[in-house]
Motif scaffolding. Structure first.
Motif, PDB file in Angstrom:
ATOM      1  N   GLY A  10      -2.890  -3.097   4.448  1.00  0.00           N
ATOM      2  CA  GLY A  10      -2.605  -4.092   3.425  1.00  0.00           C
ATOM      3  C   GLY A  10      -2.983  -5.525   3.790  1.00  0.00           C
ATOM      4  N   ASP A  11      -3.899  -5.738   4.735  1.00  0.00           N
ATOM      5  CA  ASP A  11      -4.318  -7.113   5.065  1.00  0.00           C
ATOM      6  C   ASP A  11      -5.433  -7.610   4.153  1.00  0.00           C
ATOM      7  OD1 ASP A  11      -6.376  -5.533   5.958  1.00  0.00           O
ATOM      8  OD2 ASP A  11      -6.408  -6.345   8.006  1.00  0.00           O
ATOM      9  N   GLY A  12      -5.969  -6.715   3.283  1.00  0.00           N
ATOM     10  CA  GLY A  12      -7.037  -7.114   2.376  1.00  0.00           C
ATOM     11  C   GLY A  12      -8.424  -6.893   2.939  1.00  0.00           C
ATOM     12  N   PHE A  13      -8.502  -6.331   4.153  1.00  0.00           N
ATOM     13  CA  PHE A  13      -9.790  -6.145   4.823  1.00  0.00           C
ATOM     14  C   PHE A  13     -10.009  -4.646   5.006  1.00  0.00           C
ATOM     15  CE2 PHE A  13      -8.081 -10.126   6.969  1.00  0.00           C
ATOM     16  CZ  PHE A  13      -8.476 -10.943   5.922  1.00  0.00           C
ATOM     17  N   ALA A  14     -10.998  -4.103   4.284  1.00  0.00           N
ATOM     18  CA  ALA A  14     -11.210  -2.666   4.258  1.00  0.00           C
ATOM     19  C   ALA A  14     -11.997  -2.192   5.471  1.00  0.00           C
ATOM     20  CB  ALA A  14     -11.954  -2.279   2.978  1.00  0.00           C
ATOM     21  N   ASP A  31      -6.086  -0.708  -4.005  1.00  0.00           N
ATOM     22  CA  ASP A  31      -6.778   0.097  -3.000  1.00  0.00           C
ATOM     23  C   ASP A  31      -6.741   1.549  -3.440  1.00  0.00           C
ATOM     24  OD1 ASP A  31      -8.073   1.002  -0.760  1.00  0.00           O
ATOM     25  OD2 ASP A  31      -6.324   0.830   0.556  1.00  0.00           O
ATOM     26  N   ARG A  32      -7.606   1.923  -4.374  1.00  0.00           N
ATOM     27  CA  ARG A  32      -7.583   3.250  -4.977  1.00  0.00           C
ATOM     28  C   ARG A  32      -8.001   4.345  -3.989  1.00  0.00           C
ATOM     29  NH1 ARG A  32      -9.749  -0.073  -9.149  1.00  0.00           N
ATOM     30  NH2 ARG A  32      -8.430  -0.086 -11.022  1.00  0.00           N
ATOM     31  N   LYS A  33      -8.881   4.029  -3.040  1.00  0.00           N
ATOM     32  CA  LYS A  33      -9.404   5.049  -2.131  1.00  0.00           C
ATOM     33  C   LYS A  33      -8.783   4.984  -0.743  1.00  0.00           C
ATOM     34  CE  LYS A  33     -13.901   5.543  -4.416  1.00  0.00           C
ATOM     35  NZ  LYS A  33     -15.372   5.546  -4.241  1.00  0.00           N
ATOM     36  N   ARG A  69       0.828  -1.194   0.000  1.00  0.00           N
ATOM     37  CA  ARG A  69       0.000   0.000   0.000  1.00  0.00           C
ATOM     38  C   ARG A  69       0.878   1.266   0.000  1.00  0.00           C
ATOM     39  NH1 ARG A  69      -3.557  -3.034  -1.670  1.00  0.00           N
ATOM     40  NH2 ARG A  69      -5.166  -3.905  -0.307  1.00  0.00           N
ATOM     41  N   ASN A  70       0.311   2.355  -0.515  1.00  0.00           N
ATOM     42  CA  ASN A  70       0.973   3.656  -0.508  1.00  0.00           C
ATOM     43  C   ASN A  70       0.614   4.363   0.792  1.00  0.00           C
ATOM     44  OD1 ASN A  70       2.152   6.094  -1.013  1.00  0.00           O
ATOM     45  ND2 ASN A  70       0.898   6.570  -2.831  1.00  0.00           N
ATOM     46  N   ALA A  99     -15.214  -4.585  -5.115  1.00  0.00           N
ATOM     47  CA  ALA A  99     -15.774  -4.230  -6.426  1.00  0.00           C
ATOM     48  C   ALA A  99     -14.889  -3.234  -7.157  1.00  0.00           C
ATOM     49  CB  ALA A  99     -17.179  -3.649  -6.243  1.00  0.00           C
ATOM     50  N   GLN A 100     -14.060  -2.498  -6.432  1.00  0.00           N
ATOM     51  CA  GLN A 100     -13.173  -1.499  -7.028  1.00  0.00           C
ATOM     52  C   GLN A 100     -11.753  -2.014  -7.237  1.00  0.00           C
ATOM     53  OE1 GLN A 100     -13.510   1.775  -4.299  1.00  0.00           O
ATOM     54  NE2 GLN A 100     -15.708   2.080  -4.724  1.00  0.00           N
TER      55      GLN A 100
END
Length: 225
Positions: free
Chosen positions: A207-211, A199-201, A164-165, A192-193
């Motif tokens: 970075g665990d994949g869970f938003a 992770d655009r937003k 991730r950034n 969906a994005q």
């Protein structure tokens, strides 16, 4: 003459050999039937406690007074037994009662035995056995399945898997996640994005994949029992 004497002698010999016919009027085990009746009367007197049976009471045709419904309801609601009494109110049947098809008198007034047999035959002809069919395929809307993703993902919450950034990550995270009513909706929109790979937003800064702090543990626990 000699022949007559021989015949009489033979009859006398037969009479001496024939068994004696019992007297049917004598009681079994008693001298006669009168003695049997006396013994039976004495036995009945002992069984009845030494006296004759009391005469039956007359049946009254008067109308019984209805009982207080509140008293019966209180005893029933309290779980206690209702005392049997002629003053208890008659039970109230449910509205509709039993179908008239089970009442012979009602059915006999509507149709004959032959008509009833014809109706049964008609019902048997109309009876259909519906065979089970396969379950229909669920038509989804194409949105990501977060349940399947939670089960398939092997990493724990907070364990970094994706790059991730970190530029302005906290502010992006707060702004992106505040627009969702639940974490499940956020995770679904995140996938969906392009998530979890993209992770655009900034919804998954660790970075665990869970938003938005979404936790896959409940779904995993449901599968594992």
């Amino acid at each position: 003459m000699k022949r007559i004497l021989l015949s009489l002698a033979a009859l006398g010999a037969l009479a001496a050999c024939s068994p004696t016919i019992p007297n049917s009027g004598a009681g079994v085990g008693f001298g006669d039937y009168k003695e049997f009746e006396q013994k039976q009367a004495a036995r009945d007197a002992v069984l009845n406690g030494g006296g004759a049976l009391p005469p039956p009471q007359a049946v009254s045709s008067e109308t019984l007074a209805p009982a207080a419904a509140s008293g019966i309801a209180q005893a029933t609601n309290a779980g206690g037994a209702v005392d049997a009494s002629p003053t208890n109110a008659a039970p109230v049947l449910r509205a509709g009662g039993i179908s008239a098809e089970n009442d012979f008198n009602a059915v006999s007034g509507q149709r004959s035995i032959e008509g009833d047999a014809a109706k049964r035959a008609q019902n048997q002809q109309e009876f259909q056995v519906i065979q089970p069919t396969a379950l229909p395929t669920r038509q989804g809307n194409g949105e990501p399945n977060i349940v399947a993703f939670a089960i398939a993902a092997k990493n724990a919450k907070g364990q970094r898997v994706y790059r991730r950034n970190g530029f302005n990550a906290e502010r992006k995270y707060q702004r992106a996640c505040s627009g969702f009513a639940s974490q499940d909706q956020a995770q679904q929109a995140f996938m969906a994005q392009g998530g979890p790979q993209k992770d655009r937003k900034g919804m998954d800064p660790d970075g665990d994949g869970f938003a938005c702090a979404w936790d896959p543990a409940p779904f995993r626990n449901a599968v594992s029992g």
